[in-house]
Design a protein around this motif. Structure first.
Motif, PDB file in Angstrom:
ATOM      1  N   ASP A  26     114.877 -73.051  93.804  1.00  0.00           N
ATOM      2  CA  ASP A  26     114.516 -74.075  94.772  1.00  0.00           C
ATOM      3  C   ASP A  26     114.823 -73.589  96.177  1.00  0.00           C
ATOM      4  OD1 ASP A  26     113.541 -76.456  95.744  1.00  0.00           O
ATOM      5  OD2 ASP A  26     115.061 -77.722  94.815  1.00  0.00           O
ATOM      6  N   LYS A  28     116.030 -75.432  99.872  1.00  0.00           N
ATOM      7  CA  LYS A  28     116.501 -76.690 100.445  1.00  0.00           C
ATOM      8  C   LYS A  28     116.526 -76.614 101.962  1.00  0.00           C
ATOM      9  CE  LYS A  28     118.921 -78.206  96.375  1.00  0.00           C
ATOM     10  NZ  LYS A  28     120.193 -78.326  95.681  1.00  0.00           N
ATOM     11  N   CYS A  38     115.552 -82.208 102.504  1.00  0.00           N
ATOM     12  CA  CYS A  38     114.648 -82.226 101.358  1.00  0.00           C
ATOM     13  C   CYS A  38     114.765 -80.939 100.557  1.00  0.00           C
ATOM     14  CB  CYS A  38     113.198 -82.432 101.797  1.00  0.00           C
ATOM     15  SG  CYS A  38     112.463 -81.007 102.626  1.00  0.00           S
ATOM     16  N   SER A  39     114.217 -81.008  99.356  1.00  0.00           N
ATOM     17  CA  SER A  39     114.035 -79.853  98.491  1.00  0.00           C
ATOM     18  C   SER A  39     112.540 -79.586  98.499  1.00  0.00           C
ATOM     19  CB  SER A  39     114.514 -80.217  97.081  1.00  0.00           C
ATOM     20  OG  SER A  39     113.778 -79.504  96.117  1.00  0.00           O
ATOM     21  N   SER A  41     110.766 -78.022  96.330  1.00  0.00           N
ATOM     22  CA  SER A  41     110.220 -78.283  94.989  1.00  0.00           C
ATOM     23  C   SER A  41     109.871 -79.751  94.825  1.00  0.00           C
ATOM     24  CB  SER A  41     111.220 -77.882  93.903  1.00  0.00           C
ATOM     25  OG  SER A  41     111.407 -76.502  93.892  1.00  0.00           O
ATOM     26  N   SER A  42     110.765 -80.616  95.258  1.00  0.00           N
ATOM     27  CA  SER A  42     110.537 -82.057  95.124  1.00  0.00           C
ATOM     28  C   SER A  42     109.486 -82.557  96.110  1.00  0.00           C
ATOM     29  CB  SER A  42     111.832 -82.829  95.354  1.00  0.00           C
ATOM     30  OG  SER A  42     112.780 -82.483  94.377  1.00  0.00           O
ATOM     31  N   LYS A  43     109.592 -82.155  97.373  1.00  0.00           N
ATOM     32  CA  LYS A  43     108.692 -82.652  98.412  1.00  0.00           C
ATOM     33  C   LYS A  43     107.243 -82.252  98.161  1.00  0.00           C
ATOM     34  CE  LYS A  43     107.779 -82.584 103.372  1.00  0.00           C
ATOM     35  NZ  LYS A  43     108.223 -82.166 104.693  1.00  0.00           N
ATOM     36  N   TYR A  44     107.034 -81.010  97.712  1.00  0.00           N
ATOM     37  CA  TYR A  44     105.667 -80.501  97.558  1.00  0.00           C
ATOM     38  C   TYR A  44     105.202 -80.399  96.104  1.00  0.00           C
ATOM     39  CZ  TYR A  44     106.019 -79.200 102.467  1.00  0.00           C
ATOM     40  OH  TYR A  44     106.168 -79.234 103.829  1.00  0.00           O
ATOM     41  N   GLY A  45     106.104 -80.673  95.151  1.00  0.00           N
ATOM     42  CA  GLY A  45     105.737 -80.517  93.749  1.00  0.00           C
ATOM     43  C   GLY A  45     105.446 -79.063  93.411  1.00  0.00           C
ATOM     44  N   HIS A  46     106.107 -78.149  94.095  1.00  0.00           N
ATOM     45  CA  HIS A  46     105.879 -76.711  93.914  1.00  0.00           C
ATOM     46  C   HIS A  46     106.957 -76.131  93.008  1.00  0.00           C
ATOM     47  CE1 HIS A  46     104.385 -72.740  95.135  1.00  0.00           C
ATOM     48  NE2 HIS A  46     105.662 -72.372  95.111  1.00  0.00           N
ATOM     49  N   GLN A  47     106.546 -75.293  92.093  1.00  0.00           N
ATOM     50  CA  GLN A  47     107.514 -74.652  91.208  1.00  0.00           C
ATOM     51  C   GLN A  47     107.659 -73.193  91.615  1.00  0.00           C
ATOM     52  OE1 GLN A  47     106.780 -75.181  87.068  1.00  0.00           O
ATOM     53  NE2 GLN A  47     108.615 -74.072  86.462  1.00  0.00           N
TER      54      GLN A  47
END
Length: 123
Positions: A26, A28, A38-39, A41-47
Motif C-alpha cells: 500500500d 499512504k 488516505c491509503s 489502495s482504498s481511495k482508488y481501488g488500486h491493488q
C-alpha cells in the motif's frame, strides 16, 4: 509516525505532508500534522504488487513505482489512476519527477536510470 507496515520510500507532498510506500502493498498519504489522509489502495481501488519509489509532481499527483508489476502509475488528486509506464522496466525502484514533466525511474533490474516525458493535462 507509528503503525506502518514496512515503510520503504518516502516523499514530501506540496501541502507539507508526505507519502510513504509500504512493503505490505500500500501507499499512504499523511498531512503535515502526521495524520493519515488516505491509503491509495482504498481511495482508488488500486491493488499494488510491491510499491517502491514514490514522488509527487507539480500538479500534486502521486507517482508510484511498482517493482512486482514493472509499472509506474500516476494517482491524480481527482480521477482514476493512470499507468504512465507499462513496458521496458525490469525492477523499477526509485522515482523522481521534474517540474518540466520528466519522470526519472531507477531500474535496479537493469542498473540504470530511465527518463520519460509525460503530460497529464491537455496542452
Amino acid at each position: 509516525v507509528p503503525n506502518l507496515q514496512g515503510p520503504r520510500y518516502i516523499s514530501p507532498a506540496p501541502s507539507g505532508g508526505f507519502v510513504v510506500s509500504e512493503e505490505c502493498g500500500d501507499v499512504k498519504v499523511f498531512t503535515s500534522s502526521r495524520k493519515l489522509l488516505c491509503s491509495l489502495s482504498s481511495k482508488y481501488g488500486h491493488q499494488f504488487g510491491n510499491p517502491a519509489g514514490v514522488c509527487v509532481d507539480v500538479e500534486g499527483s502521486i507517482l508510484v513505482a511498482d517493482e512486482q508489476r514493472h509499472t509506474v502509475h500516476l494517482f491524480p488528486e481527482y480521477g482514476a489512476p493512470i499507468c504512465l509506464v507499462s513496458a521496458g522496466l525490469r525492477r523499477p525502484s526509485g522515482v523522481a519527477c521534474s517540474s518540466f514533466g520528466h519522470l526519472f525511474v531507477a531500474d535496479t533490474g537493469e542498473n540504470c536510470v530511465k527518463v520519460f516525458k509525460y503530460c497529464v493535462r491537455a496542452p
